[in-house]
Design an enzyme around this catalytic site. Structure first.
Site, PDB file in Angstrom:
ATOM      1  N   ASP A  40      21.740 -36.109 100.724  1.00  0.00           N
ATOM      2  CA  ASP A  40      21.248 -35.666  99.434  1.00  0.00           C
ATOM      3  C   ASP A  40      20.806 -36.937  98.704  1.00  0.00           C
ATOM      4  O   ASP A  40      21.363 -37.999  98.938  1.00  0.00           O
ATOM      5  CB  ASP A  40      22.430 -35.002  98.707  1.00  0.00           C
ATOM      6  CG  ASP A  40      21.988 -34.257  97.482  1.00  0.00           C
ATOM      7  OD1 ASP A  40      20.893 -33.686  97.522  1.00  0.00           O
ATOM      8  OD2 ASP A  40      22.730 -34.255  96.500  1.00  0.00           O
ATOM      9  N   ASP A  60      27.376 -34.424  97.507  1.00  0.00           N
ATOM     10  CA  ASP A  60      28.460 -34.572  96.538  1.00  0.00           C
ATOM     11  C   ASP A  60      28.575 -33.432  95.552  1.00  0.00           C
ATOM     12  O   ASP A  60      29.540 -33.347  94.814  1.00  0.00           O
ATOM     13  CB  ASP A  60      28.290 -35.890  95.760  1.00  0.00           C
ATOM     14  CG  ASP A  60      27.045 -35.873  94.884  1.00  0.00           C
ATOM     15  OD1 ASP A  60      26.160 -35.034  95.141  1.00  0.00           O
ATOM     16  OD2 ASP A  60      26.963 -36.688  93.953  1.00  0.00           O
ATOM     17  N   ASP A  91      26.089 -28.492  97.396  1.00  0.00           N
ATOM     18  CA  ASP A  91      26.078 -28.952  98.787  1.00  0.00           C
ATOM     19  C   ASP A  91      27.133 -28.258  99.650  1.00  0.00           C
ATOM     20  O   ASP A  91      27.122 -28.406 100.866  1.00  0.00           O
ATOM     21  CB  ASP A  91      26.310 -30.470  98.846  1.00  0.00           C
ATOM     22  CG  ASP A  91      25.178 -31.246  98.189  1.00  0.00           C
ATOM     23  OD1 ASP A  91      24.020 -30.791  98.298  1.00  0.00           O
ATOM     24  OD2 ASP A  91      25.449 -32.284  97.560  1.00  0.00           O
TER      25      ASP A  91
END
Length: 751
Positions: free
Chosen positions: A440, A639, A643
């Site tokens: 990410d 995080d 996710d």
């Protein structure tokens, strides 16, 4: 080695056998109506399934008839008052009783070997044997009872597994020892000491039972922790909603009573109760739990809002469009649960070996007993019995049961020192095979907190003046971009003035008066609305945007005074870590909610292999599934709460330690510092650990496998050598000792 009430992630450090690295065709979905489906027609209660074998369905908890592991609830539940895990409580009680009785048993047995013969001499040999019988019996027959039950089921269904070995090994050692205490006269002189006593093996059986129980407890605890991923998600939802009745009155009602079409008030700071559409009011909403992006999103009439996101300082009236299990949060919960349940177990080397080893050992023990009984010297039956027991004891899976958990325990300790928290053995084993890493952007590659990166004044203005105007105007705003500008001004020692007539222009910027002069700060849309010509500044702004920055124009008295640029800076450790990750064999893909222009800019700067831009939470999980379908093993690093489904879908989830609890719960690895170089350390540690486990399995098997024919008496006709159960137990202990020493080497591994 984990359990939750909805997962198929299953590991076992201690001896449960799951044959093969097989993915069930149903991807973990229960199979109804089969041979192992015990749920009656019309049953409405909770159904329990085996995560490894979805065809096993029970109307209540129990153990799987195929592999012996505990059954788990079929569906995710929001019931936070769920009772304690009865199996964990039971096994913990059995373990402590076993440990308390095994310690004095070990002292009695081992004292003469470490230079303290006086311990046995104090009681006398015969009395000591009776003490061993009384200490060992409760450990083996009560503490170890669940293993005998599972071992029995494994033979009944002919699904031989580690419980078959544990049950046989401990059972054989115990029965042999009881006979040796009660009827020592039936044994030949060759197996007695000078006083005529026969060696007993209560301590070997008791130690095996206690160690296996410890492994089971570790498994159950870890499996329970995984269940809290679902709970953490469900806890995010608001508990109540404020409904506006037709007469205009407002009432607080439980969340489950909200109907589609209800009008709800969302007060400042409240969680949005359900998915809906704004019909009145204006506010900025923190959607980071859905988007992962730190910027609150402005909401006005007609905009959609998502349940569990957090309202800012304004008040909103929304109309409920999706409630209950239809909301985005409920779907994320369901995705996490399904991804967890669909995960197939990695092949366990020890279990694969056990699958062949158990029947071979049993066959060798039977052949040995029969051969000695027919052709052996007198007393032939006693020789046969001793030989068969020696075979079973030397084949006992103590070291086999230790091989993986000892390495895992040492590796987890070593990892913790290096800021890499490992959730379980399966994550370790899977991570070794991963070839694709999805990261990410926000909070993983970047700091996750916007910072002021540049102030570009126009001719006739200076940097301090432009920044002072921008910061003075933004001081009253809570927007992260505003905070970045104000913090940047404070860091540079710029004194700010008070702004008056402050006005926020939705989606464009802000206006106000500073020191009696009209000031505005915003994007190109605001400039064009004000009828100003941005000229060459547009090119400068676009170049900045291509660097992944957010650019705003500063206007003073209706002319452009300059630009301020804010960006979420890349972490210092990121570039070097990405280079090392490439060297360690990863293909790196960046998935982000950002637009493609910004994403490409970041990817080009960092040398990332591929990008996926404008992605939503379910997109990430879908992208991972697509890559997995192409045959790749995927790790996902993230995080945010958004996710969590992707972390659960990935072969290995890696939570950056700065992130949300639910991301951490859904992941196999957590990096304390949240830097990518933690993934580098994790990969090195995994390679060292898996190498160590393979060495351990070799140590565990070499003694046993080479000892079995000797114990069976193969060398007796040629060399007169017959191994006694005492030496069999020693060989078993030696293999365990080798395994422990080898595993401890991991403490010094450089990662």
């Amino acid at each position: 080695m984990e359990h939750n009430h909805d997962t198929a992630k299953s590991k076992d450090h201690s001896g449960c056998s799951h044959h093969g690295d097989h993915k069930h065709k149903s991807s973990g979905e229960p199979v109804k109506g089969g041979k192992y489906d015990k749920v009656p027609e019309g049953f409405t209660g909770m159904v329990y399934i085996c995560p490894m074998h979805p065809e096993v369905r029970n109307p209540g908890p129990g153990s799987c008839p195929i592999c012996g592991m505990g059954l788990e609830a079929e569906t995710a539940t929001a019931d936070s008052d769920e009772g304690p895990n009865l199996e964990l409580i039971d096994f913990t009680r059995r373990f402590w009783v076993g440990a308390v009785l095994t310690i004095p048993l070990l002292i009695l047995t081992m004292a003469p070997y470490v230079g303290f013969p006086g311990v046995r001499e104090f009681f006398g040999e015969r009395t000591t044997l009776w003490i061993e019988l009384f200490l060992g019996t409760p450990v083996i027959l009560w503490s170890g009872w669940p293993f005998f039950e599972r071992g029995y089921h494994s033979f009944r269904t002919m699904n031989l597994n580690m419980f078959s070995l544990i049950g046989m090994g401990t059972g054989a050692a115990y029965i042999f020892s009881v006979v040796a205490v009660l009827m020592p006269d039936i044994f030949p002189d060759g197996f007695r000491d000078d006083e005529g006593h026969v060696g007993v093996y209560f301590e070997a059986a008791a130690v095996i039972v206690t160690l296996v129980l410890l492994g089971q407890i570790m498994e159950l605890r870890a499996r329970e922790r995984t269940g809290s991923a679902i709970k953490a998600l469900l806890d995010m939802a608001a508990k109540t909603a404020r409904v506006i009745r037709e007469d205009g009155s407002e009432e607080e009602i439980p969340l489950e009573d909200v109907q589609v079409g209800d009008k709800l008030r969302v007060r400042p700071g409240d969680k949005v109760p359900v998915d809906g559409k704004v019909i009145d009011g204006r506010s900025s909403v923190d959607e980071s739990m859905i988007s992962g992006e730190p910027m609150p999103v402005e909401k006005v009439a007609g905009d959609a809002v998502t349940g569990a996101t957090i309202n800012g300082t304004g008040s909103l009236i929304i109309e409920a469009t999706r409630v209950g299990s239809d909301t985005m949060l409920s779907q994320i919960v369901e995705m996490v649960a399904n991804a967890q349940r669909s995960r197939a177990p990695i092949q366990k080397y020890a279990d694969m070996v056990a699958g062949y080893f158990v029947p071979v050992v049993i066959l060798v023990a039977i052949v040995s007993f029969v051969s000695w009984a027919i052709w052996g010297p007198s007393p032939a039956l006693a020789y046969g019995l001793v030989s068969a027991v020696a075979v079973l004891i030397i084949a006992c899976p103590c070291a086999l049961g230790l091989a993986t958990p000892m390495s895992i325990m040492t590796a987890t300790g070593r990892g913790a020192q290096a800021g890499v928290l490992i959730k379980n053995a399966e994550a370790l084993e899977r991570f070794e095979k991963v070839d694709t890493l999805i990261v990410d952007k926000t909070g993983t590659l970047t700091e996750g907190k916007p910072k002021l990166v540049a102030v570009l004044p126009e001719d006739g203005h200076d940097e301090v003046e432009v920044l002072r105007l921008a910061a003075s105007l933004e001081r009253g705003s809570e927007h992260p971009l505003a905070e970045a500008i104000v913090s940047g001004a404070e860091e540079r020692g710029v004194e700010m003035a008070n702004a008056t007539d402050f006005e926020a222009v939705t989606g464009k910027g802000v206006k106000g008066v500073v020191d009696g002069r009209a000031v505005a700060l915003g994007n190109a849309k605001l400039i064009s609305d004000m009828g100003l010509d941005s000229g060459k500044l547009v090119e400068t702004a676009n170049v900045r945007r291509d660097e992944g920055e957010t650019v705003m124009f500063v206007v003073l008295d209706n002319s452009i005074a300059g630009l301020v640029s804010v960006a979420d800076p890349v972490k210092e450790t990121t570039p070097a870590a990405l280079k090392e990750l490439h060297r360690l064999g990863f293909r790196i893909i960046m998935a982000t909610g950002d637009n493609e222009r910004t994403a490409k800019a970041v990817a080009a700067k960092l040398g990332i292999d591929e990008i996926r831009a404008d992605v939503l939470p379910d997109d990430k999980a879908r992208i991972i599934k697509e890559i997995q379908d192409q045959g790749s093993k995927v790790a996902m690093a993230g995080d945010g709460v958004n996710d969590a489904p992707a972390l659960a879908q990935a072969d290995v989830g890696i939570a950056m330690g700065t992130g949300a609890d639910v991301a951490i719960e859904s992941a196999g690895f957590t990096l304390v510092k949240g830097n990518l170089d933690g993934i580098v350390r994790a990969r090195r540690l995994v390679r060292a650990t898996m190498r160590n486990i393979r060495q351990n399995l070799f140590f565990a098997l070499i003694y046993n496998a080479s000892g079995v024919p000797v114990a069976a008496g193969l060398l007796f006709p040629f060399f007169g050598i017959l191994i006694s159960p005492m030496f069999a137990a020693f060989a078993m202990s030696a293999s365990s000792f080798s395994v422990v020493l080898n595993a401890l080497r991991l403490r010094r591994t450089k990662i």
